[in-house]
Design a protein around this motif. Structure first.
Motif, PDB file in Angstrom:
ATOM      1  N   ALA B  19      18.208  11.201  49.248  1.00 24.83           N
ATOM      2  CA  ALA B  19      19.134  11.980  50.093  1.00 24.83           C
ATOM      3  C   ALA B  19      19.354  13.375  49.513  1.00 24.83           C
ATOM      4  O   ALA B  19      19.363  14.370  50.242  1.00 24.83           O
ATOM      5  CB  ALA B  19      20.457  11.240  50.237  1.00 24.83           C
ATOM      6  N   VAL B  20      19.532  13.452  48.182  1.00 20.19           N
ATOM      7  CA  VAL B  20      19.723  14.759  47.533  1.00 20.19           C
ATOM      8  C   VAL B  20      18.504  15.643  47.777  1.00 20.19           C
ATOM      9  O   VAL B  20      18.614  16.812  48.164  1.00 20.19           O
ATOM     10  CB  VAL B  20      19.968  14.587  46.008  1.00 20.19           C
ATOM     11  CG1 VAL B  20      19.869  15.929  45.290  1.00 20.19           C
ATOM     12  CG2 VAL B  20      21.330  13.967  45.756  1.00 20.19           C
ATOM     13  N   LEU B  22      16.148  15.375  50.167  1.00 22.06           N
ATOM     14  CA  LEU B  22      16.006  15.737  51.583  1.00 22.06           C
ATOM     15  C   LEU B  22      16.992  16.844  51.977  1.00 22.06           C
ATOM     16  O   LEU B  22      16.619  17.822  52.640  1.00 22.06           O
ATOM     17  CB  LEU B  22      16.268  14.510  52.462  1.00 22.06           C
ATOM     18  CG  LEU B  22      15.057  13.760  53.000  1.00 22.06           C
ATOM     19  CD1 LEU B  22      15.519  12.615  53.874  1.00 22.06           C
ATOM     20  CD2 LEU B  22      14.174  14.714  53.807  1.00 22.06           C
ATOM     21  N   CYS B  23      18.252  16.684  51.568  1.00 21.84           N
ATOM     22  CA  CYS B  23      19.266  17.690  51.889  1.00 21.84           C
ATOM     23  C   CYS B  23      18.880  19.037  51.278  1.00 21.84           C
ATOM     24  O   CYS B  23      19.005  20.082  51.931  1.00 21.84           O
ATOM     25  CB  CYS B  23      20.642  17.279  51.358  1.00 21.84           C
ATOM     26  SG  CYS B  23      21.448  16.013  52.336  1.00 21.84           S
ATOM     27  N   GLY B  24      18.401  19.007  50.039  1.00 22.61           N
ATOM     28  CA  GLY B  24      18.032  20.251  49.369  1.00 22.61           C
ATOM     29  C   GLY B  24      16.883  20.957  50.064  1.00 22.61           C
ATOM     30  O   GLY B  24      16.960  22.152  50.364  1.00 22.61           O
ATOM     31  N   LEU B  26      15.633  20.468  53.166  1.00 19.67           N
ATOM     32  CA  LEU B  26      15.987  20.856  54.538  1.00 19.67           C
ATOM     33  C   LEU B  26      16.892  22.095  54.540  1.00 19.67           C
ATOM     34  O   LEU B  26      16.687  23.034  55.314  1.00 19.67           O
ATOM     35  CB  LEU B  26      16.730  19.713  55.231  1.00 19.67           C
ATOM     36  CG  LEU B  26      15.929  18.768  56.111  1.00 19.67           C
ATOM     37  CD1 LEU B  26      16.845  17.672  56.655  1.00 19.67           C
ATOM     38  CD2 LEU B  26      15.316  19.545  57.278  1.00 19.67           C
ATOM     39  N   GLY B  27      17.876  22.086  53.637  1.00 18.09           N
ATOM     40  CA  GLY B  27      18.830  23.201  53.567  1.00 18.09           C
ATOM     41  C   GLY B  27      18.129  24.509  53.235  1.00 18.09           C
ATOM     42  O   GLY B  27      18.325  25.520  53.914  1.00 18.09           O
ATOM     43  N   LEU B  28      17.276  24.471  52.204  1.00 14.41           N
ATOM     44  CA  LEU B  28      16.555  25.693  51.814  1.00 14.41           C
ATOM     45  C   LEU B  28      15.637  26.156  52.944  1.00 14.41           C
ATOM     46  O   LEU B  28      15.532  27.351  53.233  1.00 14.41           O
ATOM     47  CB  LEU B  28      15.735  25.439  50.547  1.00 14.41           C
ATOM     48  CG  LEU B  28      16.520  25.398  49.235  1.00 14.41           C
ATOM     49  CD1 LEU B  28      15.584  25.070  48.075  1.00 14.41           C
ATOM     50  CD2 LEU B  28      17.221  26.727  48.976  1.00 14.41           C
TER      51      LEU B  28
END
Lengths: 227, 58
Positions: B19-20, B22-24, B26-28
């Protein structure tokens, strides 16, 4: 858990982005459009006529303002995802944060992503003199990364060298300096440029605070389900 | 405070780590696309937001 975490971060970011977009349309966009009149030459600073300081409200442009809302939601969705990843890394197996802690996370995000780069590369009013976009983007990204690492060191690293390294990381981008133009040639009055930068930073702080609280509230619900 | 307990399978990667990551990523990706890519249509659509959020626009 993975899907819920990612969708939760997207929902929190999109909500904060909508809030940011509405604030910007109300407070930043009128200044930006006023500045564009100077950029395009419709108004001339120190020209033959002295333009009135008060701008006439330009009204709503559905396409332009709609795109602004959409892109504001996109950018804050990106911020929300990164903030969620950072909170997960920091908390580990401990419980999720409450909304008050979320506010602190949001303010720190604002410091890293908006305030730190703005210290040497303030939000540009249209028409401001500038150098090539590439070096400025590289400096902007490096400054955000260095400041974020510094804030992390200050908050979570219990080592005697951590505060000193954090200070070095925060100061270095500004000691090196952001890429600056050779000369200033912006046609926009400095009063407008100052108001634009202040409004951009103020709405950023408000939006990041909402983002932090939203990430906390949304994340708490999926954290509870993950038990 | 409600604790979240994730079980880590032996030899596997925890769902938290995924999750960390993927979030990282996707966010970037989203921020780069919406804030920094200079393609004309993207730049024009995102113009006001880039200025208002302190991105280098032009």
């Amino acid at each position: 858990m993975i899907l819920k975490t990612v969708t939760g971060a997207i929902v929190a970011g999109a909500a904060a982005g909508l809030f940011a977009g509405l604030l910007q349309l109300a407070f930043v966009q009128p200044v930006l459009l006023h500045a564009e009149l100077y950029e395009s030459g419709q108004l001339v600073h120190f020209g033959a006529e002295t333009p009135a300081a008060m701008a006439v409200w330009p009204g709503i442009d559905p396409v332009r303002d709609g795109l602004s809302l959409l892109f504001s939601m996109l950018i804050y969705t990106g911020y929300g995802l990164l903030l969620t990843a950072a909170v997960m890394l920091a908390r580990g197996e401990e419980g999720w944060i409450g909304w008050r802690e979320g506010l602190v996370w949001g303010v720190c995000g604002f410091i890293a992503a908006h305030l730190a780069p703005a210290f040497s590369l303030p939000p540009e009013v249209p028409g401001a003199a500038y150098v090539d976009v590439g070096p400025r983007q590289a400096w902007w990204a490096a400054t955000i990364a260095a400041t974020a690492v510094a804030l992390w060191l200050l908050a979570f690293t219990r080592r005697p060298w951590a505060p000193a390294l954090a200070l070095v990381l925060i100061a270095t981008p500004h000691v090196i300096g952001a890429p600056q133009p050779d000369s200033f040639e912006g046609p926009v009055p400095p009063e407008l440029a100052a108001l634009f930068a202040a409004r951009a930073l103020g709405t950023g702080l408000a939006a990041w605070s909402i983002l932090g609280a939203a990430v906390a509230l949304v994340g708490r619900s999926h954290s509870a389900e993950g038990r | 405070m409600i604790a979240s307990r994730q079980t880590i399978p032996a030899g596997g990667i925890s769902s938290r780590a995924v999750a960390v990551f993927l979030c990282g990523v996707l966010g970037l990706g989203i921020i780069t696309l919406a804030g920094n890519v200079q393609a004309a249509s993207l730049h024009n659509a995102a113009h006001d937001v880039r200025h208002a959020n302190g991105f280098a626009c032009h």
